[in-house]
Design a protein around this motif. Structure first.
Motif, short mmCIF file in Angstrom:
data_model
loop_
_atom_site.label_atom_id
_atom_site.label_comp_id
_atom_site.label_asym_id
_atom_site.label_seq_id
_atom_site.Cartn_x
_atom_site.Cartn_y
_atom_site.Cartn_z
N LEU A 94 0.84 -1.19 0.00
CA LEU A 94 0.00 0.00 0.00
C LEU A 94 0.87 1.25 0.00
N VAL A 95 0.37 2.32 -0.60
CA VAL A 95 1.11 3.58 -0.63
C VAL A 95 0.16 4.73 -0.30
N GLY A 96 0.74 5.86 0.04
CA GLY A 96 -0.02 7.08 0.24
C GLY A 96 -1.08 6.96 1.32
N GLU A 97 -2.22 7.59 1.04
CA GLU A 97 -3.32 7.64 2.01
C GLU A 97 -3.86 6.26 2.35
N GLU A 98 -3.87 5.35 1.39
CA GLU A 98 -4.35 3.99 1.64
C GLU A 98 -3.46 3.29 2.67
N ARG A 99 -2.17 3.48 2.55
CA ARG A 99 -1.24 2.89 3.51
C ARG A 99 -1.42 3.49 4.89
N VAL A 100 -1.49 4.82 4.97
CA VAL A 100 -1.66 5.48 6.26
C VAL A 100 -2.97 5.04 6.91
N ALA A 101 -4.03 4.89 6.13
CA ALA A 101 -5.31 4.43 6.68
C ALA A 101 -5.19 3.03 7.28
N ALA A 102 -4.44 2.14 6.62
CA ALA A 102 -4.24 0.78 7.16
C ALA A 102 -3.43 0.83 8.45
N LEU A 103 -2.39 1.68 8.47
CA LEU A 103 -1.58 1.83 9.68
C LEU A 103 -2.43 2.37 10.83
N GLU A 104 -3.23 3.38 10.54
CA GLU A 104 -4.07 3.99 11.59
C GLU A 104 -5.11 3.02 12.12
N ALA A 105 -5.69 2.20 11.24
CA ALA A 105 -6.68 1.22 11.68
C ALA A 105 -6.05 0.20 12.62
N GLU A 106 -4.86 -0.29 12.27
CA GLU A 106 -4.18 -1.24 13.15
C GLU A 106 -3.73 -0.57 14.43
N CYS A 107 -3.30 0.67 14.35
CA CYS A 107 -2.93 1.43 15.55
C CYS A 107 -4.10 1.50 16.52
N ALA A 108 -5.28 1.79 16.03
CA ALA A 108 -6.47 1.88 16.89
C ALA A 108 -6.73 0.54 17.59
N ARG A 109 -6.57 -0.56 16.87
CA ARG A 109 -6.78 -1.89 17.46
C ARG A 109 -5.76 -2.14 18.57
N LEU A 110 -4.52 -1.77 18.32
CA LEU A 110 -3.46 -2.04 19.30
C LEU A 110 -3.52 -1.11 20.50
N LEU A 111 -4.01 0.10 20.31
CA LEU A 111 -4.20 1.01 21.45
C LEU A 111 -5.17 0.38 22.45
N ALA A 112 -6.21 -0.27 21.94
CA ALA A 112 -7.19 -0.94 22.82
C ALA A 112 -6.57 -2.10 23.59
N LEU A 113 -5.45 -2.65 23.09
CA LEU A 113 -4.75 -3.75 23.77
C LEU A 113 -3.72 -3.24 24.77
N GLY A 114 -3.51 -1.91 24.82
CA GLY A 114 -2.57 -1.33 25.76
C GLY A 114 -1.31 -0.75 25.14
N ALA A 115 -1.22 -0.76 23.81
CA ALA A 115 -0.07 -0.16 23.14
C ALA A 115 -0.13 1.36 23.27
N THR A 116 0.99 2.01 22.98
CA THR A 116 1.09 3.46 22.98
C THR A 116 1.55 3.92 21.61
N ARG A 117 0.88 4.93 21.09
CA ARG A 117 1.29 5.53 19.81
C ARG A 117 2.43 6.51 20.10
N VAL A 118 3.51 6.44 19.29
CA VAL A 118 4.63 7.36 19.46
C VAL A 118 4.58 8.43 18.39
N ARG A 119 4.64 8.01 17.12
CA ARG A 119 4.59 9.01 16.04
C ARG A 119 4.38 8.33 14.69
N LEU A 120 3.77 9.07 13.79
CA LEU A 120 3.65 8.65 12.39
C LEU A 120 4.84 9.22 11.65
N MET A 121 5.57 8.36 10.98
CA MET A 121 6.68 8.80 10.13
C MET A 121 6.16 8.75 8.70
#
Length: 144
Positions: A94-121
């Motif tokens: 995936l590239v561009g906005e589609e890739r970022v959307a996939a990353l953000e969706a997985e980030c949201a799932r992992l935040l619910a498991l106790g992960a911490t978001r640091v930064r989007l590169m």
């Protein structure tokens, strides 16, 4: 020709089962069966000397493709950035906005498991976007 070897990724941590179960959820890994002669990991753990109880945990890829993960209790806490980290491949191809959307969706799932978001590169012309996170004990990993 050198022999190809399998690897195990080992995490030093304070709470091996907590960190291990987090990574089981992140990666879709499973807890392996207990050793022969015991009916559960809890029974095995109780058979250890008191100072060894709860000192280790493991999980594995149910398909047998990925490396085994091993979590061992250590007395010291994490104080500096990891020299080695896991890249969890959620945006492959995936590239561009589609890739970022996939990353953000997985980030949201992992935040619910106790992960911490640091930064989007964000993509820079050489590398695609990735999202830096920390697990439940502060170990860095990337959503890639």
């Amino acid at each position: 020709m050198p022999q190809v070897r399998t690897v195990q990724v080992t995490f030093d941590c304070a709470e091996p089962e907590r960190v291990g179960r987090f990574w089981c959820e992140v990666l879709g890994y499973v807890v392996p069966p207990p050793p022969a002669g015991v009916t559960s990991w809890e029974e095995f753990d109780r058979s250890l000397p008191a100072e060894r109880q709860g000192s280790a945990f493991a999980c594995q890829d149910p398909t047998g493709v990925g490396p085994r993960l091993f979590f061992q209790r250590v007395p010291e806490g994490k104080v500096v950035k990891n020299r080695v980290h896991l890249d969890v491949r959620v945006g492959t191809g995936l590239v561009g906005e589609e890739r970022v959307a996939a990353l953000e969706a997985e980030c949201a799932r992992l935040l619910a498991l106790g992960a911490t978001r640091v930064r989007l590169m964000e993509a820079d012309g050489f590398d695609e976007s990735c999202l830096v996170m920390q697990d439940v004990e502060g170990n860095e990993f990337c959503l890639d």
